[in-house]
Design a protein around this motif. Structure first.
Motif, short mmCIF file in Angstrom:
data_model
loop_
_atom_site.label_atom_id
_atom_site.label_comp_id
_atom_site.label_asym_id
_atom_site.label_seq_id
_atom_site.Cartn_x
_atom_site.Cartn_y
_atom_site.Cartn_z
N SER A 1 -17.97 -6.91 -8.51
CA SER A 1 -16.81 -7.73 -8.80
C SER A 1 -15.61 -6.90 -9.25
O SER A 1 -14.51 -7.02 -8.70
N VAL A 2 -15.83 -6.06 -10.24
CA VAL A 2 -14.74 -5.21 -10.75
C VAL A 2 -14.26 -4.25 -9.67
O VAL A 2 -13.05 -4.03 -9.50
N SER A 3 -15.20 -3.69 -8.91
CA SER A 3 -14.85 -2.73 -7.86
C SER A 3 -13.96 -3.36 -6.81
O SER A 3 -12.96 -2.77 -6.38
N ILE A 4 -14.31 -4.57 -6.37
CA ILE A 4 -13.53 -5.22 -5.32
C ILE A 4 -12.15 -5.62 -5.83
O ILE A 4 -11.13 -5.36 -5.16
N ILE A 5 -12.09 -6.23 -6.99
CA ILE A 5 -10.78 -6.65 -7.53
C ILE A 5 -9.86 -5.45 -7.70
O ILE A 5 -8.69 -5.48 -7.31
N ARG A 6 -10.40 -4.38 -8.26
CA ARG A 6 -9.60 -3.18 -8.50
C ARG A 6 -9.23 -2.48 -7.19
O ARG A 6 -8.08 -2.06 -7.00
N GLY A 7 -10.21 -2.33 -6.29
CA GLY A 7 -9.96 -1.63 -5.03
C GLY A 7 -9.00 -2.35 -4.12
O GLY A 7 -8.09 -1.73 -3.55
N VAL A 8 -9.18 -3.66 -3.96
CA VAL A 8 -8.27 -4.43 -3.11
C VAL A 8 -6.86 -4.40 -3.69
O VAL A 8 -5.89 -4.21 -2.95
N SER A 9 -6.74 -4.57 -4.99
CA SER A 9 -5.42 -4.56 -5.63
C SER A 9 -4.71 -3.22 -5.42
O SER A 9 -3.50 -3.18 -5.15
N LYS A 10 -5.46 -2.14 -5.51
CA LYS A 10 -4.87 -0.80 -5.36
C LYS A 10 -4.33 -0.57 -3.95
O LYS A 10 -3.19 -0.13 -3.78
N ILE A 11 -5.13 -0.87 -2.95
CA ILE A 11 -4.73 -0.59 -1.57
C ILE A 11 -3.68 -1.57 -1.08
O ILE A 11 -2.70 -1.20 -0.42
N ILE A 12 -3.85 -2.83 -1.42
CA ILE A 12 -2.94 -3.85 -0.90
C ILE A 12 -1.54 -3.73 -1.52
O ILE A 12 -0.55 -4.09 -0.90
#
Length: 302
Positions: free
Chosen positions: A78-89
Motif C-alpha cells: 500500500s505505502v509503496s504504491i501510493i508513494r511510487g505512483v505519486s512520485k512518477i506521476i
C-alpha cells in the motif's frame, strides 16, 4: 511521448520475470520508460528472493530505459504504491501501473496509451483499466465506462490521482451520509464497503479500496475492456495478500479494443453483467448495512 510504466515488485522472481517479458513483447515498450519499485525484505527469510527479483529487474531489456529503485526496509504494498505512483506521476503527468503478478497481452500498452491520450482532458474519467472479470461479454462494446476506479493493470493522470483520499474513515462516512453504499457494493453483490471498514479497522491495508472509493465519491469513471488484457498469475498462494483461486484469473486473450465511447457515462448493461458475476454474498452484505445504518441512527438519537 508514451506514458511511463510503473512496476511494483517484491519477492516473486518467476512472476516478475514473466511480467517483464510480457511487457517487453508489446511493440510500444521500446519507446516506454520503465520504473521498477522493489520493496525491501521483511526478514532474513525474504532476502534471497528479494535479491533474485532485483537481479532480474537489472537485466530487463526492451524498454527505452529501466530505472530500479530498491528499498532497504519493507514498506508494504500500500505505502509503496501510493508513494511510487505519486512520485512518477507528479513528474510525467500520467502513468501505467502494474504489480509483479499481472501478465499482459501484446496490445496492453497500445490500449493504455491510446486511452490515456483520448481521455486526457475528459475530467469525468479517472482511470483506464485493462483487467475484466470473466463476464458474459456478448452484446457489450469493446470498451465502456464504470463508475469508480480499479487496480489490476491500470493507468491514470495526475489530475485524477490527486483525488486519492488516504483516510478511509472520511470515505466511509461520505458513502453512508450520501446513501451510496448499495451502489458502491454493486447492488450488494460484492462487499466493497466491508473491505473499506476492514481497512479502517486495520484488518487490511488496501490502497485499492480507497482509490475506488475516492473516484466513486467524486463521480468519476474508469474505462474497461469487455475482454481482459491482463491475467493475474499471483493467485497461487505466493502473494502476501492473495491465496489460491481460479475464480478471477480467467484466460489471457489476444484482444485488441477498437471501439471507444465518445460519451462519458456508465454502461448499465456492463455493470449489470458484473453484478451478476459477483452474484453470491448479496444477502449478508445487505443485512450488515441495515444493521450499521440502524446503529448509526441510534447514536444520533442518544
Amino acid at each position: 511521448m508514451l506514458a511511463p510504466i510503473i512496476l511494483f515488485v517484491y519477492n516473486r522472481p518467476e512472476h516478475t520475470r514473466k511480467v517483464i517479458e510480457a511487457l517487453a513483447s508489446n511493440s510500444e515498450s521500446k519507446r516506454s520508460k520503465l520504473f521498477i519499485f522493489s520493496d525491501g525484505p521483511r526478514g532474513n527469510v525474504d532476502i534471497e528472493k528479494v535479491s533474485e527479483v532485483r537481479a532480474i529487474c537489472r537485466k530487463a531489456e526492451g524498454f527505452a530505459s529501466v530505472d530500479l529503485e530498491c528499498s532497504n526496509s519493507n514498506s508494504g504494498l500500500s505505502v509503496s504504491i501510493i508513494r511510487g505512483v505519486s512520485k512518477i506521476i507528479s513528474k510525467y503527468g500520467s502513468a501505467i501501473i502494474l504489480e509483479d503478478d499481472l501478465l499482459v497481452n501484446s496490445y496492453f500498452l497500445e490500449y493504455m496509451n491510446h486511452s490515456l491520450m483520448k481521455y486526457e482532458n475528459e475530467t469525468k474519467v479517472a482511470s483506464i483499466h485493462a483487467y475484466q472479470y470473466p463476464i458474459n461479454y456478448k452484446n457489450l462494446p469493446d470498451t465502456f465506462f464504470i463508475k469508480g476506479a480499479d487496480c489490476w493493470g491500470w493507468a491514470t493522470w495526475e489530475r485524477a490521482w490527486n483525488l486519492f483520499q488516504a483516510n478511509g474513515s472520511l470515505l466511509r462516512d461520505q458513502l453512508v451520509e450520501r446513501n451510496l453504499v448499495r451502489e458502491f457494493d454493486f447492488n450488494y453483490s460484492y462487499p466493497y464497503f466491508q473491505m473499506l471498514e476492514d481497512q479502517i479497522a486495520g484488518k487490511n491495508n488496501s490502497w485499492a479500496i480507497r482509490w475506488y472509493a475516492s473516484a466513486f465519491l467524486a463521480d468519476k469513471y474508469t474505462l474497461y475492456p469487455k475482454i481482459s488484457l491482463v491475467k493475474n498469475i499471483g493467485l497461487d498462494g505466493t502473494g502476501t495478500h492473495s491465496g489460491f483461486s481460479e475464480y478471477l484469473t480467467g484466460n489471457l486473450n489476444d484482444f485488441k479494443p477498437k471501439q471507444y465511447p465518445t460519451i462519458i457515462q456508465e454502461d448499465f448493461v456492463a455493470r449489470k453483467k458484473i453484478e451478476n458475476f459477483f452474484g453470491r454474498g448479496k444477502g449478508l452484505t445487505r443485512i450488515k448495512f441495515i444493521i450499521l445504518k440502524f446503529l448509526r441512527l441510534l447514536c444520533k438519537l442518544c
